[in-house]
Design an enzyme around this catalytic site. Structure first.
Site, mmCIF file in Angstrom:
data_model
loop_
_atom_site.group_PDB
_atom_site.id
_atom_site.type_symbol
_atom_site.label_atom_id
_atom_site.label_comp_id
_atom_site.label_asym_id
_atom_site.label_seq_id
_atom_site.Cartn_x
_atom_site.Cartn_y
_atom_site.Cartn_z
ATOM 1 N N ASP A 136 -3.485 4.367 -1.327
ATOM 2 C CA ASP A 136 -4.265 3.178 -0.859
ATOM 3 C C ASP A 136 -4.480 3.091 0.579
ATOM 4 O O ASP A 136 -5.646 2.835 0.948
ATOM 5 C CB ASP A 136 -3.106 1.890 -0.961
ATOM 6 C CG ASP A 136 -2.781 1.851 -2.646
ATOM 7 O OD1 ASP A 136 -4.018 1.788 -3.271
ATOM 8 O OD2 ASP A 136 -1.680 1.211 -2.678
ATOM 9 N N THR A 137 -3.533 3.797 1.525
ATOM 10 C CA THR A 137 -4.028 4.021 2.937
ATOM 11 C C THR A 137 -5.219 5.047 2.903
ATOM 12 O O THR A 137 -6.048 4.711 3.922
ATOM 13 C CB THR A 137 -2.835 4.493 3.589
ATOM 14 O OG1 THR A 137 -1.731 3.655 3.375
ATOM 15 C CG2 THR A 137 -3.129 4.436 5.147
ATOM 16 N N ALA A 190 0.774 -1.369 0.251
ATOM 17 C CA ALA A 190 0.032 -0.005 -0.030
ATOM 18 C C ALA A 190 1.074 1.235 -0.124
ATOM 19 O O ALA A 190 2.058 1.247 0.653
ATOM 20 C CB ALA A 190 -0.993 0.026 1.281
ATOM 21 N N ASP A 191 0.450 2.224 -0.958
ATOM 22 C CA ASP A 191 1.060 3.603 -0.948
ATOM 23 C C ASP A 191 0.122 4.503 -0.082
ATOM 24 O O ASP A 191 -0.666 3.905 0.336
ATOM 25 C CB ASP A 191 1.445 4.040 -2.206
ATOM 26 C CG ASP A 191 0.280 4.318 -3.047
ATOM 27 O OD1 ASP A 191 -1.034 4.268 -2.600
ATOM 28 O OD2 ASP A 191 0.316 4.232 -4.408
ATOM 29 N N SER A 192 0.724 5.580 0.181
ATOM 30 C CA SER A 192 -0.173 6.650 0.776
ATOM 31 C C SER A 192 -1.591 6.818 0.239
ATOM 32 O O SER A 192 -2.672 6.848 0.795
ATOM 33 C CB SER A 192 0.499 8.186 0.837
ATOM 34 O OG SER A 192 0.478 8.600 -0.374
#
Length: 142
Positions: free
Chosen positions: A101-102, A97-99
């Site tokens: 996705d978070t 997860a990247d930012s």
């Protein structure tokens, strides 16, 4: 004279007390909980020193049901296969997860649980367990 001793987040009484003792016609009364000075019979400065209260925080791990729901949402948002292991200890970054996705995970959690997560809290979530704990904390406050 005493302005330097009274600036900032804390007060250092030693410089103040030593300066006050050098002033003519100034008397000083002090105890472990307060300091009072008077000059020519008038009160100039009064400090009340109170002990700081101790704040304890007790937190319990989220219910397994909550953790399972969070795991399912994380898998869905990250398009992970069902065979992919996601547990409470799983870090979003380790799952890919990247930012963005978070943010999408948090939005999915808000929708699923009917809650609203503040931005500061959302940015501090890094694991499934942290997300589940935050959800239960928010639900308890309702």
């Amino acid at each position: 004279m005493a302005a330097n001793a009274l600036t900032g987040n804390s007060i250092s009484m030693r410089p103040l007390l030593s300066q006050l003792n050098q002033i003519p016609a100034c008397s000083l009364i002090s105890s472990s909980s307060s300091v009072l000075t008077s000059s020519f019979g008038r009160r100039n400065v009064s400090f009340s020193l109170r002990p700081r209260s101790i704040r304890l925080t007790v937190s319990c791990a989220a219910k397994q049901e909550t953790i399972d729901k969070v795991c399912a949402i994380v898998k869905k948002q990250l398009a992970l296969p069902d065979s992919s292991p996601v547990t409470g200890e799983s870090k979003f970054s380790a799952l890919g997860a990247d930012s963005l996705d978070t943010v999408e995970i948090v939005m999915g959690l808000e929708e699923e649980f009917g809650i609203s997560v503040e931005e500061d809290s959302a940015q501090s979530i890094t694991t499934v367990q942290e997300a589940a704990d935050l959800i239960e904390e928010i639900i308890q406050k309702k």
